[in-house]
Design a protein around this motif. Structure first.
Motif, mmCIF file in Angstrom:
data_model
loop_
_atom_site.group_PDB
_atom_site.id
_atom_site.type_symbol
_atom_site.label_atom_id
_atom_site.label_comp_id
_atom_site.label_asym_id
_atom_site.label_seq_id
_atom_site.Cartn_x
_atom_site.Cartn_y
_atom_site.Cartn_z
ATOM 1 N N GLU A 17 -26.922 -13.150 1.806
ATOM 2 C CA GLU A 17 -26.438 -12.466 0.605
ATOM 3 C C GLU A 17 -26.046 -13.439 -0.505
ATOM 4 O OE1 GLU A 17 -23.237 -9.956 1.765
ATOM 5 O OE2 GLU A 17 -24.422 -8.828 3.241
ATOM 6 N N GLN A 18 -26.149 -14.742 -0.223
ATOM 7 C CA GLN A 18 -25.768 -15.780 -1.183
ATOM 8 C C GLN A 18 -24.337 -15.550 -1.689
ATOM 9 O OE1 GLN A 18 -28.641 -16.773 -4.191
ATOM 10 N NE2 GLN A 18 -30.398 -16.477 -2.840
ATOM 11 N N ARG A 19 -23.443 -15.274 -0.735
ATOM 12 C CA ARG A 19 -22.056 -14.983 -1.090
ATOM 13 C C ARG A 19 -21.180 -16.201 -0.806
ATOM 14 N NH1 ARG A 19 -21.392 -10.795 1.797
ATOM 15 N NH2 ARG A 19 -20.153 -11.610 3.533
ATOM 16 N N TRP A 20 -20.416 -16.595 -1.831
ATOM 17 C CA TRP A 20 -19.526 -17.747 -1.737
ATOM 18 C C TRP A 20 -18.070 -17.294 -1.785
ATOM 19 C CZ3 TRP A 20 -21.488 -22.847 -1.554
ATOM 20 C CH2 TRP A 20 -22.863 -22.967 -1.799
ATOM 21 N N ILE A 21 -17.204 -18.045 -1.124
ATOM 22 C CA ILE A 21 -15.762 -17.832 -1.249
ATOM 23 C C ILE A 21 -15.116 -19.177 -1.572
ATOM 24 C CG2 ILE A 21 -15.652 -15.866 0.326
ATOM 25 C CD1 ILE A 21 -14.573 -17.829 2.468
ATOM 26 N N GLN A 22 -14.049 -19.118 -2.366
ATOM 27 C CA GLN A 22 -13.351 -20.363 -2.671
ATOM 28 C C GLN A 22 -12.454 -20.713 -1.494
ATOM 29 O OE1 GLN A 22 -11.487 -20.548 -6.485
ATOM 30 N NE2 GLN A 22 -11.013 -22.727 -6.315
ATOM 31 N N LYS A 23 -12.711 -21.872 -0.898
ATOM 32 C CA LYS A 23 -11.987 -22.290 0.304
ATOM 33 C C LYS A 23 -10.710 -23.039 -0.049
ATOM 34 C CE LYS A 23 -12.855 -24.524 4.789
ATOM 35 N NZ LYS A 23 -12.754 -23.295 5.601
ATOM 36 N N TYR A 24 -10.810 -23.968 -0.994
ATOM 37 C CA TYR A 24 -9.645 -24.756 -1.400
ATOM 38 C C TYR A 24 -9.644 -24.942 -2.911
ATOM 39 C CZ TYR A 24 -9.440 -26.125 3.545
ATOM 40 O OH TYR A 24 -9.382 -26.111 4.916
ATOM 41 N N ASN A 25 -8.449 -24.984 -3.458
ATOM 42 C CA ASN A 25 -8.240 -25.370 -4.852
ATOM 43 C C ASN A 25 -7.085 -26.371 -4.828
ATOM 44 O OD1 ASN A 25 -8.616 -25.366 -7.638
ATOM 45 N ND2 ASN A 25 -7.068 -23.783 -7.945
ATOM 46 N N ILE A 26 -7.426 -27.634 -4.622
ATOM 47 C CA ILE A 26 -6.424 -28.663 -4.363
ATOM 48 C C ILE A 26 -5.874 -29.184 -5.680
ATOM 49 C CG2 ILE A 26 -6.015 -30.906 -3.282
ATOM 50 C CD1 ILE A 26 -8.286 -30.239 -1.338
ATOM 51 N N GLN A 27 -4.556 -29.123 -5.808
ATOM 52 C CA GLN A 27 -3.899 -29.419 -7.076
ATOM 53 C C GLN A 27 -4.178 -30.833 -7.556
ATOM 54 O OE1 GLN A 27 -2.189 -27.334 -9.097
ATOM 55 N NE2 GLN A 27 -2.072 -29.035 -10.550
ATOM 56 N N TYR A 28 -3.993 -31.801 -6.678
ATOM 57 C CA TYR A 28 -4.180 -33.188 -7.088
ATOM 58 C C TYR A 28 -5.417 -33.738 -6.394
ATOM 59 C CZ TYR A 28 0.578 -32.559 -8.709
ATOM 60 O OH TYR A 28 1.689 -32.086 -9.340
ATOM 61 N N SER A 29 -6.425 -33.993 -7.163
ATOM 62 C CA SER A 29 -7.682 -34.436 -6.571
ATOM 63 C C SER A 29 -7.585 -35.904 -6.183
ATOM 64 C CB SER A 29 -8.832 -34.240 -7.561
ATOM 65 O OG SER A 29 -8.663 -35.089 -8.674
ATOM 66 N N PRO A 30 -8.388 -36.323 -5.222
ATOM 67 C CA PRO A 30 -8.415 -37.734 -4.813
ATOM 68 C C PRO A 30 -9.205 -38.559 -5.815
ATOM 69 C CG PRO A 30 -10.063 -36.508 -3.632
ATOM 70 C CD PRO A 30 -9.314 -35.497 -4.463
ATOM 71 N N ASP A 31 -9.187 -39.859 -5.608
ATOM 72 C CA ASP A 31 -9.976 -40.730 -6.469
ATOM 73 C C ASP A 31 -11.458 -40.678 -6.096
ATOM 74 O OD1 ASP A 31 -7.677 -41.707 -7.831
ATOM 75 O OD2 ASP A 31 -7.221 -42.891 -6.059
ATOM 76 N N TYR A 32 -11.729 -40.564 -4.793
ATOM 77 C CA TYR A 32 -13.102 -40.512 -4.316
ATOM 78 C C TYR A 32 -13.209 -39.471 -3.212
ATOM 79 C CZ TYR A 32 -13.329 -45.040 -6.632
ATOM 80 O OH TYR A 32 -13.253 -46.049 -7.545
ATOM 81 N N ILE A 33 -14.387 -38.910 -3.067
ATOM 82 C CA ILE A 33 -14.610 -37.904 -2.032
ATOM 83 C C ILE A 33 -15.676 -38.420 -1.074
ATOM 84 C CG2 ILE A 33 -15.295 -35.534 -1.556
ATOM 85 C CD1 ILE A 33 -14.454 -34.802 -4.343
ATOM 86 N N PRO A 34 -15.329 -38.647 0.181
ATOM 87 C CA PRO A 34 -16.343 -39.097 1.131
ATOM 88 C C PRO A 34 -17.245 -37.948 1.549
ATOM 89 C CG PRO A 34 -14.273 -38.783 2.263
ATOM 90 C CD PRO A 34 -14.011 -38.512 0.809
ATOM 91 N N GLY A 35 -18.349 -38.274 2.132
ATOM 92 C CA GLY A 35 -19.249 -37.225 2.578
ATOM 93 C C GLY A 35 -20.175 -37.751 3.646
ATOM 94 N N PRO A 36 -20.955 -36.870 4.297
ATOM 95 C CA PRO A 36 -21.091 -35.461 3.950
ATOM 96 C C PRO A 36 -20.011 -34.548 4.519
ATOM 97 C CG PRO A 36 -22.591 -36.011 5.697
ATOM 98 C CD PRO A 36 -21.918 -37.282 5.316
ATOM 99 N N ASN A 37 -19.073 -35.060 5.318
ATOM 100 C CA ASN A 37 -18.007 -34.206 5.840
ATOM 101 C C ASN A 37 -16.678 -34.579 5.213
ATOM 102 O OD1 ASN A 37 -19.194 -32.617 8.292
ATOM 103 N ND2 ASN A 37 -20.011 -34.679 8.453
ATOM 104 N N LEU A 38 -15.877 -33.581 4.925
ATOM 105 C CA LEU A 38 -14.557 -33.814 4.358
ATOM 106 C C LEU A 38 -13.455 -33.621 5.381
ATOM 107 C CD1 LEU A 38 -14.965 -31.913 0.985
ATOM 108 C CD2 LEU A 38 -14.451 -34.319 1.184
ATOM 109 N N VAL A 39 -13.652 -32.701 6.309
ATOM 110 C CA VAL A 39 -12.573 -32.284 7.194
ATOM 111 C C VAL A 39 -12.862 -32.695 8.629
ATOM 112 C CG1 VAL A 39 -11.414 -30.280 8.196
ATOM 113 C CG2 VAL A 39 -11.830 -30.380 5.746
ATOM 114 N N HIS A 40 -11.827 -33.175 9.317
ATOM 115 C CA HIS A 40 -11.902 -33.478 10.745
ATOM 116 C C HIS A 40 -10.694 -32.824 11.387
ATOM 117 C CE1 HIS A 40 -12.501 -35.345 14.545
ATOM 118 N NE2 HIS A 40 -11.547 -36.248 14.422
ATOM 119 N N GLY A 41 -10.945 -31.846 12.247
ATOM 120 C CA GLY A 41 -9.837 -31.099 12.828
ATOM 121 C C GLY A 41 -9.161 -30.263 11.764
#
Length: 560
Positions: A311-335
């Motif tokens: 259905e190409q349906r998206w939901i907003q998972k996070y809206n983090i107030q203070y963003s980091p300087d860099y975002i690693p990838g391809p995974n952000l979350v562990h546990g």
């Protein structure tokens, strides 16, 4: 081979008990063991080898295997000095690994990880598929030899859960008109596909020419047998869309991003986008850059999750107030924590606290100092340690043996290897000196104790007796040196430990020498006083002369 008749009865009884255990019970026990232990268990008996190496157990073990965050730092040059590629594993208890991953060479680049297998891009004409835990690996011929402008980010590695096939994809840049090769680094119209075990690569045409720069800037992920990456879409609210490539049907499809346009921060600059995997789901992260420092991020970090692909349906998972300087990838979350980088050269974990999708970062914990590596070069994957075998793929025509020297054999790494050897030499010298000084201190105490009866002054004798125990250098326990190569984080810590130990050695020896010198001085003075008293009284000083000679024998050895 020892016959059953001459085996001890106890051994025959134990083997009988083991062989009589139900296979399911043995498997349940084996599921609790790490891969390194299981590999040793294969040599215990034929029954265990058959169980552990069986396809059914390998698959079941994979489902029970604990997950790790794999942090990969590619080879790079810092101030003209090369630093090799390296990887850090973080387990579910957030403990960092100590040893280097043997299958990762100093010049390798990581293209993907699935089921304990790594796909590594080398600077030679081959790709390397390697098992992270068993060390088994094979080299595959790249689809195009000597391709100028090629990049490890254009390769991806995936696994389809239905077909059980491993596939490598390569985004082949369009050739520049009039030149057979090299390629244009900006666009591609062909995805080259190789199925592990096949004889050759295959070319699949894309629906239209697509941007390679989008892939370089935003990344690509493979989830549940589908490759996802961002493409340009100037009419969309995000000016991007998601392109997918199904590894089973080898077909393309396009997914629109959320209709809601991300809210811009007034003082922010242009917006960046990343496609990432979180909890096994496709996510798109976006944040604004700092106008004066485009590599830094400002404002809020928004993360949207693809809830329903059909259905190409998206939901907003996070809206983090203070963003980091860099975002690693391809995974952000562990546990239950998010891994983020800062410009201070450190990697941190944060717990995510908030209601709905409005989230704050809390309970910050420093994971490691990744200097001298550059922060925006780090990649992260969720991986496992598995028993998946590669020997079934080694007879295909595409498998190659590297023709030139590679890895640590190259001359460029001689200085690096020499530095590691020097560190080991200094550890060895320090341990040797500690052992030598401990033995010397024991000799001093014995000699001084033998001389004490010659000291007639009770006060001096008691003072010397109290100080004798201080002639005992209290060095830390000598731990065995690691046989395996340490990863670079552990190497830095090991060097710090070495410097601290050498400093402590000097401090201990200075204090020990001062105490020894003080005791010798007191004993020498006491004997001189006794000799003077004996001379005045007309008493023979033969015994005192012997004691004086014994004291003098201590002086050259004890004083530097």
């Amino acid at each position: 081979m020892v016959s059953e008749e001459i085996k001890p009865k106890k051994q025959r009884d134990e083997e009988c008990i083991i062989n009589c255990l139900p296979g399911e019970l043995i498997e349940r026990i084996f599921f609790k063991l790490p891969v390194s232990t299981l590999l040793r268990c294969t040599g215990v008996c034929e029954q265990w080898h058959k169980i552990i190496r069986g396809p059914q157990f390998v698959t079941s073990h994979l489902q029970h295997a604990p997950h790790y965050a794999l942090l990969f730092f590619p080879q790079e040059s810092v101030s003209g000095e090369p630093h090799p590629a390296d990887a850090i594993l973080i387990d579910e208890a957030w403990s960092l690994s100590t040893y280097a991953v043997p299958v990762i060479g100093p010049d390798d680049f990581l293209c993907g990880s699935f089921n304990g297998l790594l796909c590594l891009y080398t600077k030679s004409s081959t790709l390397k598929i390697a098992n992270l835990a068993t060390g088994e690996f094979l080299h595959l011929e790249k689809p195009v030899k000597n391709l100028r402008g090629d990049h490890f980010l254009f390769y991806n590695f995936g696994f389809h859960p239905l077909t059980k096939e491993y596939k490598i994809t390569h985004l082949l840049g369009d050739s520049i008109e009039g030149r057979p090769r090299p390629h244009n680094n900006n666009r591609f119209s062909v995805v080259q596909v190789y199925t592990l075990g096949d004889e050759k690569w295959r070319d699949i045409k894309t629906p239209e020419a697509l941007s390679l720069n989008c892939v370089k800037n935003s990344g690509a992920v493979t989830i549940d047998g589908t490759l996802y990456w961002l493409i340009e879409d100037v009419v969309a609210s995000w000016q991007h869309a998601v392109m997918t490539f199904d590894l089973c049907g080898e077909s393309f499809a396009q997914i629109q991003l959320p209709a809601t346009k991300p809210e811009d921060f007034a003082a922010g600059g242009s917006r960046r986008y990343w496609i990432r995997e979180m909890d096994g789901k496709v996510c798109v992260a976006t944040a604004q850059t700092c106008p004066s420092l485009p590599r830094w991020l400002v404002g809020k970090l928004q993360i949207w999750e693809l809830e329903n692909k059909t259905e190409q349906r998206w939901i907003q998972k996070y809206n983090i107030q203070y963003s980091p300087d860099y975002i690693p990838g391809p995974n952000l979350v562990h546990g239950d924590k998010i891994i983020l980088q800062r410009c201070d050269g450190n990697l941190y974990s944060y717990e995510l606290l908030g209601e709905n999708f409005n989230t704050e970062l809390c309970k910050m914990a420093k994971l490691l100092d990744f200097s001298p590596h550059k922060p925006d070069n780090m990649q992260s994957y969720i991986c496992v340690k598995s028993l998946v075998r590669l020997d079934v793929y080694k007879k295909t025509a595409i498998v190659r043996r590297p023709k030139q020297r590679e890895g640590w054999e190259l001359k460029k790494w001689e200085a690096w290897e020499h530095e590691l050897s020097e560190n080991e030499r200094m550890w060895s010298d320090t341990h040797r000196d500690e052992h030598k000084e401990t033995a010397r201190a024991q000799r001093y105490r014995m000699m001084i104790n033998n001389l004490l009866p010659h000291i007639l002054d009770d006060t001096i004798r008691q003072e010397i007796s109290m100080n004798i125990n201080q002639i005992s250098p209290n060095f830390p326990d000598q731990q065995p040196r690691p046989i395996r190569r340490l990863n670079w984080v552990a190497q830095k810590q090991d060097l710090q430990n070495l410097n601290a130990r050498m400093k402590k050695y000097n401090t201990i020896m200075k204090a020990t020498d001062e105490v020894t010198s003080s005791i010798i001085s007191m004993m020498g003075g006491a004997i001189e006083d006794q000799r003077a008293s004996s001379s005045n009284a007309g008493i023979s000083s033969h015994n005192l002369s012997e004691a004086d000679d014994d004291v003098k024998t201590l002086i050259p050895e004890s004083l530097p």
